[in-house]
Design a protein around this motif. Structure first.
Motif, PDB file in Angstrom:
ATOM      1  N   ILE A 283       0.833  -1.208   0.000  1.00 26.57           N
ATOM      2  CA  ILE A 283       0.000   0.000   0.000  1.00 26.57           C
ATOM      3  C   ILE A 283       0.865   1.254   0.000  1.00 26.57           C
ATOM      4  N   TYR A 284       1.919   1.250   0.816  1.00 26.78           N
ATOM      5  CA  TYR A 284       2.822   2.399   0.849  1.00 26.78           C
ATOM      6  C   TYR A 284       3.526   2.568  -0.508  1.00 26.78           C
ATOM      7  N   GLY A 285       4.005   1.474  -1.059  1.00 28.53           N
ATOM      8  CA  GLY A 285       4.736   1.548  -2.316  1.00 28.53           C
ATOM      9  C   GLY A 285       3.898   2.104  -3.447  1.00 28.53           C
ATOM     10  N   VAL A 286       2.619   1.669  -3.532  1.00 26.59           N
ATOM     11  CA  VAL A 286       1.738   2.124  -4.609  1.00 26.59           C
ATOM     12  C   VAL A 286       1.345   3.583  -4.415  1.00 26.59           C
ATOM     13  N   SER A 287       1.018   3.960  -3.166  1.00 25.39           N
ATOM     14  CA  SER A 287       0.487   5.295  -2.913  1.00 25.39           C
ATOM     15  C   SER A 287       1.567   6.365  -2.791  1.00 25.39           C
ATOM     16  N   ALA A 288       2.765   5.994  -2.294  1.00 24.57           N
ATOM     17  CA  ALA A 288       3.785   7.010  -2.012  1.00 24.57           C
ATOM     18  C   ALA A 288       5.052   6.879  -2.850  1.00 24.57           C
ATOM     19  N   ALA A 289       5.350   5.691  -3.330  1.00 21.92           N
ATOM     20  CA  ALA A 289       6.623   5.489  -4.025  1.00 21.92           C
ATOM     21  C   ALA A 289       6.458   5.187  -5.514  1.00 21.92           C
ATOM     22  N   GLY A 290       5.220   5.224  -5.997  1.00 22.57           N
ATOM     23  CA  GLY A 290       4.996   5.013  -7.430  1.00 22.57           C
ATOM     24  C   GLY A 290       5.191   3.583  -7.896  1.00 22.57           C
ATOM     25  N   TRP A 291       5.079   2.617  -6.983  1.00 17.77           N
ATOM     26  CA  TRP A 291       5.225   1.214  -7.374  1.00 17.77           C
ATOM     27  C   TRP A 291       4.071   0.798  -8.260  1.00 17.77           C
ATOM     28  N   TRP A 292       4.344  -0.230  -9.084  1.00 18.96           N
ATOM     29  CA  TRP A 292       3.259  -0.904  -9.788  1.00 18.96           C
ATOM     30  C   TRP A 292       3.554  -2.387  -9.781  1.00 18.96           C
ATOM     31  N   MET A 293       3.081  -3.140 -10.732  1.00 27.14           N
ATOM     32  CA  MET A 293       3.080  -4.586 -10.649  1.00 27.14           C
ATOM     33  C   MET A 293       4.482  -5.207 -10.532  1.00 27.14           C
ATOM     34  N   LEU A 294       5.462  -4.655 -11.213  1.00 25.63           N
ATOM     35  CA  LEU A 294       6.818  -5.204 -11.136  1.00 25.63           C
ATOM     36  C   LEU A 294       7.343  -5.142  -9.710  1.00 25.63           C
ATOM     37  N   GLU A 295       7.242  -3.968  -9.102  1.00 29.66           N
ATOM     38  CA  GLU A 295       7.808  -3.779  -7.764  1.00 29.66           C
ATOM     39  C   GLU A 295       7.049  -4.577  -6.699  1.00 29.66           C
ATOM     40  N   ILE A 296       5.713  -4.543  -6.755  1.00 29.74           N
ATOM     41  CA  ILE A 296       4.987  -5.245  -5.699  1.00 29.74           C
ATOM     42  C   ILE A 296       5.051  -6.762  -5.888  1.00 29.74           C
ATOM     43  N   SER A 297       5.146  -7.231  -7.133  1.00 26.76           N
ATOM     44  CA  SER A 297       5.328  -8.672  -7.358  1.00 26.76           C
ATOM     45  C   SER A 297       6.663  -9.134  -6.787  1.00 26.76           C
ATOM     46  N   ALA A 298       7.715  -8.351  -7.031  1.00 29.09           N
ATOM     47  CA  ALA A 298       9.035  -8.692  -6.502  1.00 29.09           C
ATOM     48  C   ALA A 298       9.037  -8.669  -4.982  1.00 29.09           C
ATOM     49  N   MET A 299       8.321  -7.694  -4.403  1.00 30.19           N
ATOM     50  CA  MET A 299       8.254  -7.596  -2.949  1.00 30.19           C
ATOM     51  C   MET A 299       7.567  -8.822  -2.343  1.00 30.19           C
ATOM     52  N   PHE A 300       6.444  -9.255  -2.950  1.00 26.66           N
ATOM     53  CA  PHE A 300       5.739 -10.440  -2.446  1.00 26.66           C
ATOM     54  C   PHE A 300       6.576 -11.707  -2.647  1.00 26.66           C
ATOM     55  N   LEU A 301       7.331 -11.763  -3.722  1.00 26.38           N
ATOM     56  CA  LEU A 301       8.200 -12.911  -3.939  1.00 26.38           C
ATOM     57  C   LEU A 301       9.270 -12.975  -2.848  1.00 26.38           C
ATOM     58  N   ALA A 302       9.837 -11.814  -2.492  1.00 21.55           N
ATOM     59  CA  ALA A 302      10.830 -11.764  -1.418  1.00 21.55           C
ATOM     60  C   ALA A 302      10.196 -12.154  -0.082  1.00 21.55           C
ATOM     61  N   ALA A 303       8.954 -11.691   0.150  1.00 22.16           N
ATOM     62  CA  ALA A 303       8.253 -12.041   1.388  1.00 22.16           C
ATOM     63  C   ALA A 303       7.979 -13.539   1.451  1.00 22.16           C
TER      64      ALA A 303
END
Length: 474
Positions: A283-303
């Protein structure tokens, strides 16, 4: 004799045994219908100019021209889902990663153990989860246009609601209506309000008070509607519109384990903390850091890797559990690609701008109240064809907003009409990956969702018309 009777019974039951087609069939039929329209609707195109603030090309009002037709044939119909999948591959892959992540966390027992603690502490007050969670999803909708990001929450919330003696529809409605009413009443949503304002040449804060009123009253209406249904289901489970699938859903979402309480170990607490933090970071990445599918997919993969490490899973167990979770959401990923195929056919057939030009002609010369309501209904129609809020803003606002000047209506009211129409349609349209994907995860047939939600859609439509009409005189 008996054989003849049995055959007669079978013939008599043919129509009663018919079922409404699946989401896949509905979407494929829509692709075929849109392809047929490309043979009827003339092809056309606006001139486009680069909008530096938006970073993309926008149509120029008054430049529409008929171009050579590009009717879509049978081959194009079969190409469309594949091309749609290409266009939506980032979202589809995100869904598979999320499926693997949730599947892995579920295997650790952390979610079940956490759910047991939540339901015990809220015993007798379980329905209070509905307004609280809907407020959070509405905040996500109005602040940053929460859409595809809401999909992971379905797999999390359905088991919680079922343990609270509600049904999957309550969970799906809490998410879909919560985020949807936030988008309908967008205040600072960069993917709707900000883009539309930039394309219209006005500050995005213009008209924010009316949108805040729309957001608050819409939220109250949706909470009332969901809580009313939730109480009926809790009073008598047979009131659930998916009661016929109760045992199947119970086995799928809650498993077949015994009623013995799961131990809430330190390891499970850490895993649940990682689980919650992953969504907070998203939520922070999308709303404040301009993340989209690449970044949040990578983040969930790391999690996911971190969860496997904390649980001390073997490499084989980690891989199998991840693939099993991804497999559960494979159908959702396919639905998303097929839904995008409808837009592909429209664009390839070059009828999108023709439909937009017809809308432009319809609103010219109308009075202010009639103008804003015609804009609202035109945007409803266009939203079915272009479910993306940002895509619809870029497509329609450069043309619709200047027309407001001639009708004596503020451009901010046109933006409000656009985003409320888009938010309304994206609660029900089968061309939306969020609607079809969310319902698929919650295992709710699309036709049952439509039957349940249509009275609410009627109420919200009337509510929008009243507020937009008042906006012309305030």
């Amino acid at each position: 004799m008996n054989t003849q009777i049995d055959q007669s019974k079978n013939k008599g039951n043919f129509f009663t045994n018919l079922k409404f087609p699946s989401a896949y069939t509905i979407l494929f039929i829509l692709i075929a219908l849109v392809a047929l329209l490309t043979w009827v609707i003339p092809a056309g195109q606006y001139d486009r100019t680069m909008n530096e603030e938006l970073g993309r090309e926008v149509p120029v009002a008054g430049t529409y021209q008929v171009v050579e037709s590009a009717p879509q044939g049978i081959v194009d119909v079969f190409y469309a889902p594949i091309q749609g999948f290409y266009a939506a591959i980032d979202v589809a892959f995100f869904i598979l990663i999320i499926g693997g992540f949730i599947g892995l966390v579920t295997k650790t027992g952390a979610i079940d153990a956490g759910i047991e603690r939540i339901t015990r502490r809220l015993e007798g007050r379980e329905e209070m989860m509905i307004p609280i969670l809907m407020a959070l999803f509405a905040a996500g909708g109005t602040i940053y246009g929460m859409a595809e990001e809401s999909l992971p929450f379905y797999a999390l919330l359905v088991p919680v609601m079922m343990r609270a003696r509600f049904d999957p529809l309550v969970a799906a409605a809490t998410i879909l209506l919560g985020a949807g009413i936030g988008v309908l009443g967008s205040t600072i949503n960069p993917f709707a309000t900000v883009i539309a304002a930039n394309a219209s040449g006005i500050p995005f804060t213009d008209g924010i008070m009316l949108r805040l009123v729309m957001l608050f009253l819409g939220y109250v209406i949706c909470v009332w509607y969901v809580m009313r249904y939730a109480r009926l289901v809790r009073t008598d489970p047979k009131n659930s519109i998916v009661h016929d699938k109760y045992e199947e859903n119970k086995a799928h979402f809650l498993g077949n384990r015994s009623e013995e309480e799961l131990e809430f170990t330190t390891t499970r607490k850490i895993i649940l903390a990682i689980f919650g933090c992953a969504f907070a970071v998203m939520i922070y990445g999308v709303s404040a850091a301009g993340w989209w599918m690449l970044e949040i997919s990578a983040m969930f993969l790391a999690a996911t890797v971190l969860v496997g490490f904390v649980d001390r899973m073997s490499e084989e167990d980690f891989t199998n559990n991840f693939l099993e979770g991804a497999r559960d959401l494979l159908g959702v990923a396919l639905i998303i690609g097929i839904a995008r195929g409808i837009v592909v056919v429209m664009d390839n057939g070059m009828i999108t701008d023709t439909i937009l030009n017809s809308a432009e002609q319809m609103v010219t010369g109308l009075s202010s109240v009639v103008f804003v309501n015609v804009i609202f209904f035109l945007e409803i129609i266009l939203s079915f064809l272009v479910p993306s809020t940002s895509g619809l803003a870029v497509l329609t606002m450069p043309i619709m907003a200047p027309l407001a000047d001639f009708a004596g209506v503020g451009r901010e009211l046109v933006i409000t009409a656009y985003q409320s129409a888009s938010g309304l349609v994206n609660l029900i349209t089968p061309t939306s990956a969020v609607v079809m994907g969310g319902l698929a995860i919650a295992r709710i047939p699309y036709i049952k969702w439509i039957k349940w939600v249509m009275p609410l859609i009627g109420i919200l439509t009337f509510f929008c018309i009243v507020l937009l009409s008042l906006g012309t005189v305030i």
